[in-house]
Enzyme design. Structure first.
Site, PDB file in Angstrom:
ATOM      1  N   CYS A 254     -17.584  13.553 -24.645  1.00 55.90           N
ATOM      2  CA  CYS A 254     -16.135  13.430 -24.565  1.00 55.90           C
ATOM      3  C   CYS A 254     -15.670  12.999 -25.952  1.00 55.90           C
ATOM      4  O   CYS A 254     -16.107  11.946 -26.438  1.00 55.90           O
ATOM      5  CB  CYS A 254     -15.795  12.379 -23.513  1.00 55.90           C
ATOM      6  SG  CYS A 254     -14.050  11.967 -23.422  1.00 55.90           S
TER       7      CYS A 254
ATOM      8  N   GLU B  70      -9.339  20.581 -14.618  1.00 57.81           N
ATOM      9  CA  GLU B  70      -9.833  19.705 -13.547  1.00 57.81           C
ATOM     10  C   GLU B  70      -9.439  20.228 -12.162  1.00 57.81           C
ATOM     11  O   GLU B  70     -10.126  19.978 -11.183  1.00 57.81           O
ATOM     12  CB  GLU B  70      -9.282  18.276 -13.725  1.00 57.81           C
ATOM     13  CG  GLU B  70      -9.949  17.500 -14.854  1.00 57.81           C
ATOM     14  CD  GLU B  70     -11.372  17.052 -14.537  1.00 57.81           C
ATOM     15  OE1 GLU B  70     -11.629  16.647 -13.392  1.00 57.81           O
ATOM     16  OE2 GLU B  70     -12.228  17.099 -15.445  1.00 57.81           O
TER      17      GLU B  70
ATOM     18  N   CYS C 171     -12.059  19.067 -27.715  1.00 61.91           N
ATOM     19  CA  CYS C 171     -12.123  18.354 -26.430  1.00 61.91           C
ATOM     20  C   CYS C 171     -13.107  19.146 -25.594  1.00 61.91           C
ATOM     21  O   CYS C 171     -13.041  20.388 -25.555  1.00 61.91           O
ATOM     22  CB  CYS C 171     -10.744  18.345 -25.766  1.00 61.91           C
ATOM     23  SG  CYS C 171     -10.775  17.827 -24.032  1.00 61.91           S
ATOM     24  N   THR C 172     -14.028  18.452 -24.938  1.00 62.90           N
ATOM     25  CA  THR C 172     -15.099  19.168 -24.243  1.00 62.90           C
ATOM     26  C   THR C 172     -14.603  19.945 -23.012  1.00 62.90           C
ATOM     27  O   THR C 172     -15.346  20.772 -22.478  1.00 62.90           O
ATOM     28  CB  THR C 172     -16.229  18.205 -23.845  1.00 62.90           C
ATOM     29  OG1 THR C 172     -15.665  17.133 -23.071  1.00 62.90           O
ATOM     30  CG2 THR C 172     -16.915  17.636 -25.071  1.00 62.90           C
ATOM     31  N   HIS C 173     -13.389  19.667 -22.571  1.00 67.76           N
ATOM     32  CA  HIS C 173     -12.832  20.480 -21.486  1.00 67.76           C
ATOM     33  C   HIS C 173     -12.439  21.884 -21.975  1.00 67.76           C
ATOM     34  O   HIS C 173     -12.475  22.847 -21.217  1.00 67.76           O
ATOM     35  CB  HIS C 173     -11.565  19.823 -20.910  1.00 67.76           C
ATOM     36  CG  HIS C 173     -11.830  18.747 -19.906  1.00 67.76           C
ATOM     37  ND1 HIS C 173     -12.283  17.505 -20.252  1.00 67.76           N
ATOM     38  CD2 HIS C 173     -11.683  18.730 -18.549  1.00 67.76           C
ATOM     39  CE1 HIS C 173     -12.411  16.761 -19.152  1.00 67.76           C
ATOM     40  NE2 HIS C 173     -12.048  17.484 -18.111  1.00 67.76           N
TER      41      HIS C 173
ATOM     42  N   SER D 177     -14.963  12.141 -19.174  1.00 68.83           N
ATOM     43  CA  SER D 177     -13.901  11.690 -18.270  1.00 68.83           C
ATOM     44  C   SER D 177     -13.893  12.523 -16.983  1.00 68.83           C
ATOM     45  O   SER D 177     -13.403  12.068 -15.956  1.00 68.83           O
ATOM     46  CB  SER D 177     -12.548  11.841 -18.964  1.00 68.83           C
ATOM     47  OG  SER D 177     -12.321  13.203 -19.277  1.00 68.83           O
TER      48      SER D 177
HETATM   49  N1  DGL Z   1     -13.147  15.886 -22.317  1.00 67.58           N
HETATM   50  C1  DGL Z   1     -12.505  14.909 -23.061  1.00 67.58           C
HETATM   51  C2  DGL Z   1     -12.583  15.036 -24.548  1.00 67.58           C
HETATM   52  O1  DGL Z   1     -13.488  15.659 -25.027  1.00 67.58           O
HETATM   53  C3  DGL Z   1     -11.393  14.095 -22.530  1.00 67.58           C
HETATM   54  C4  DGL Z   1     -10.264  14.772 -21.891  1.00 67.58           C
HETATM   55  C5  DGL Z   1      -9.409  13.743 -21.219  1.00 67.58           C
HETATM   56  O2  DGL Z   1      -9.900  13.097 -20.315  1.00 67.58           O
HETATM   57  O3  DGL Z   1      -8.248  13.611 -21.634  1.00 67.58           O
HETATM   58  O4  DGL Z   1     -11.783  14.524 -25.254  1.00 67.58           O
END
Ligand code: DGL
Length: 268
Positions: free
Chosen positions: A73, A151, A183-185, A11
């Site tokens: 993601c 972000e 979550c990859t973030h 995302s």
């Molecule tokens: N990086 C994402 C994940 O692994 C999504 C975070 C998002 O856009 O809410 O879930």
């Protein structure tokens, strides 16, 4: 052998945490990174919307010759990977919260998964956590505001520290000793997380290295690794404006520098 690029999408910029592990594991592979900046965050979106967005990205990447697509993601994996696999022949590698290693190594018998709402309500996560729930207590928590902080370049700010403390303290109070970054973030918050955790014996678990190993395995099985000595090229694409695309590239280049330094100093 296949010198076409691997594609990685998310995302936003979170998937770069997975991209980095792929670069480390497969330094001769070219990689296209796509961050859906104009539509980030995915966390609270409906499954239909996530399928629509993911499919548009997949088409874009296939048009540019992707030989394998990493859905970097967790939310898009939960919402769209079955649909994508059913409609496109290219191999997909998706994310899955690392419940297994956390459950197997926990000493307190309490683990926690931090993820988005979309991931936590997905079938994949429900099934995986059911499988391990007999042996350990699994707590879940949405990282409220985490994606937005990352972000906007505030992963190490006091606001981030407050958001992390609010989310994580109640989990630690319940005896959690393994915290899964679902979550990859979230790996971009690792420093802040460690600051909040302090000297408590809690391990952060990031599935990205396992995903990179899976990518290598799939390409090896298909005989589609790049040729030995192939010079890797890294491209960055986004649905956001040029400034956003530029930030993805800047982040990517910063991570590449880190990898280069690690290689020179021979440490991980
Ligand atoms: N990086 C994402 C994940 O692994 C999504 C975070 C998002 O856009 O809410 O879930």
């Amino acid at each position: 052998m296949n010198n076409n690029p691997i594609a990685v999408f998310d995302s936003g910029l979170g998937g770069l945490s997975v991209w980095k592990e792929i670069v480390r594991a497969l330094p001769e592979e070219s990689i296209m990174y796509y961050g859906d900046g104009a539509n980030c965050p995915y966390g609270g979106k409906s499954q239909a919307e996530i399928i629509r967005l993911s499919e548009a990205i997949v088409r874009f990447l296939l048009d540019r010759g992707a030989k394998l697509i990493v859905v970097a993601c967790n939310t898009a994996t939960a919402g769209a990977i079955s649909y994508l696999r059913a409609h496109y022949a290219v191999p997909f590698v998706g994310m899955e919260p690392a419940v297994k290693p956390a459950a197997e190594h926990s000493e307190t018998g309490v683990i926690a998964i931090l993820a988005t709402a979309g991931t936590l309500k997905g079938k994949l996560f429900t099934e995986t956590s059911q499988r391990f729930s007999a042996g350990v207590k699994i707590l879940t928590r949405i990282g409220e505001g985490f994606v937005e902080l990352i972000e906007t370049g505030r992963a190490n700010s006091t606001q981030a520290e407050e958001a992390v403390r609010r989310t994580v303290e109640p989990l630690l109070a319940q005896g959690v000793d393994r915290l899964v970054l679902g979550c990859t973030h979230y790996p971009f918050l690792a420093e802040t997380l460690r600051r909040v955790i302090g000297d408590r014996p809690v391990e952060l678990i990031d599935p990205a290295p396992a995903i990179a190993r899976r990518v290598k395995e799939v390409l090896t099985e298909r005989n589609e690794l790049a040729e030995a000595g192939h010079l890797a090229k890294y491209d960055y694409f986004s649905s956001g404006d040029e400034a956003y695309r530029g930030r993805l590239q800047e982040y990517g280049e910063h991570l590449l520098l880190g990898i280069k330094e690690e290689n020179e100093h021979g440490k991980k």
